[in-house]
Motif scaffolding. Sequence first.
Motif, PDB file in Angstrom:
ATOM      1  N   HIS A  64       0.848  -1.195   0.000  1.00 14.34           N
ATOM      2  CA  HIS A  64       0.000   0.000   0.000  1.00 14.34           C
ATOM      3  C   HIS A  64       0.882   1.243   0.000  1.00 14.34           C
ATOM      4  O   HIS A  64       1.483   1.588   1.019  1.00 14.34           O
ATOM      5  N   HIS A  66       1.398   5.298  -2.348  1.00 14.64           N
ATOM      6  CA  HIS A  66       0.866   6.223  -3.361  1.00 14.64           C
ATOM      7  C   HIS A  66       2.050   6.867  -4.054  1.00 14.64           C
ATOM      8  O   HIS A  66       2.651   7.800  -3.545  1.00 14.64           O
ATOM      9  N   LYS A 166      -9.478  -0.523  -6.462  1.00 14.94           N
ATOM     10  CA  LYS A 166      -9.459   0.068  -5.119  1.00 14.94           C
ATOM     11  C   LYS A 166     -10.770   0.784  -4.853  1.00 14.94           C
ATOM     12  O   LYS A 166     -11.181   1.662  -5.614  1.00 14.94           O
ATOM     13  N   HIS A 217      -5.696  -0.758   6.144  1.00 16.64           N
ATOM     14  CA  HIS A 217      -5.916   0.001   7.389  1.00 16.64           C
ATOM     15  C   HIS A 217      -6.534  -0.925   8.455  1.00 16.64           C
ATOM     16  O   HIS A 217      -7.429  -0.513   9.197  1.00 16.64           O
ATOM     17  N   ASP A 278       1.263   2.531   3.378  1.00 15.16           N
ATOM     18  CA  ASP A 278       0.390   3.606   2.853  1.00 15.16           C
ATOM     19  C   ASP A 278       1.188   4.913   2.784  1.00 15.16           C
ATOM     20  O   ASP A 278       0.691   5.994   3.106  1.00 15.16           O
TER      21      ASP A 278
HETATM   22 ZN   LIG Z   1      -3.774   4.836   0.758  1.00 11.12          ZN
END
Ligand SMILES: [Zn+2]
Length: 377
Positions: A64, A66, A166, A217, A278
């Motif tokens: 995860h 970005h 997603k 998460h 993340d």
């Molecule tokens: Zn994310």
Amino acid sequence: MTIYDLVIKNGLVIDPAQEIEEKFDIAVSRGVIESVEKNIPSSSAKTVIDASGMIVTPGIIDLHTHVCYSICPRLGVAPDKTCLVNGSTTVLDAGSAGHIVFPSFREFIINNSRTKIYALLNIGSIGLVTFFFDRVKSVLLSPELIDISETISCIEKNRDIIKGVKWHHVYGQEALLLARQVADKTGTFMMCENSALYWYPIDIVLKFMKKGDILTHCFHGGPAPAVIDEEGRVRQEVEEARRRGVIFDVGHGQASFSFSVAEKSIQQGLEPTTISTDLHLGNINGPVYDVGTTLTKFLLLGLSLRDVVEKATLNPAKALGISDRLGNLRPSSVADIVVWKLVKGKYELIDCMGEKRISEELLRPIYVVSNGELVVR
Ligand SMILES: [Zn+2]
């Protein structure tokens, strides 16, 4: 005598795919692992790394991140400068791009990075392009920004990179159903957020999720219901989802990881399947920083080094269907390798709820090898 490009000597090799946790040497040539054995002579290599007192693992697969930088100007981080140098030789971009911007993401970023990048396509057409632009954020909530047939066609044209779809909470609950349809029609999986928001309690989200789908998460601290209930017990729906093969992914993030939720869950046997960061612009200067810091948090929570490595190499490789060549140190696999030092000291680690804990060690990458080439020293 065979001359290898690189030999890494004297390190404690941890490769859960081969059930190795022992001192071995590793030889690399032409971008692949040649052998993992005792006492490979230094004279047989063009370059030698002495990993005495260090830990050698497969390159991390961060499930995860970005990394759609500049296209998502307030969200994306540059993968080579933030992920690769810190040990993540492979990353999954978790839906930064929807079908409209995916071609740019592919052409300008994925094709031009040393980091191996796989992606999930956002169910929303423009993905997270406007994320952290608060005044235009409400635009995202429009269901008109979803086009199922374009989304499916983008996945089909980019099967080598796009591994699934997603569902991001900004696109609303209706989009959850649409993401399910896209995953089913393309034979891919769906990643859902165990979300921050009041509107999507975990039991609703889990109802849509099947085997191979990823709940990211997973140790979110709220305010929406977490994986544990008010009494601190792992919820029934969570146990059921785990039994049917839903993957529980950490996806630490800016607001999505609680030490206390993770601790209570792990005590009851709910370990994460995969440990991911993340990583994005909103958390790279804390509380995430880098993958080594996130992995260290799980050592602090009592997981063994071997288990932490498995959850960041073999397990994400399996989730993405790439475990034949990545996430392990088997001969003929891609030579993505990290040499770590478990540095002793006093480190204050912080979660997303502001809770601080002191760790007496921190996992730091000393050497990163990608496709057999040294990235940092
Ligand atoms: Zn994310």
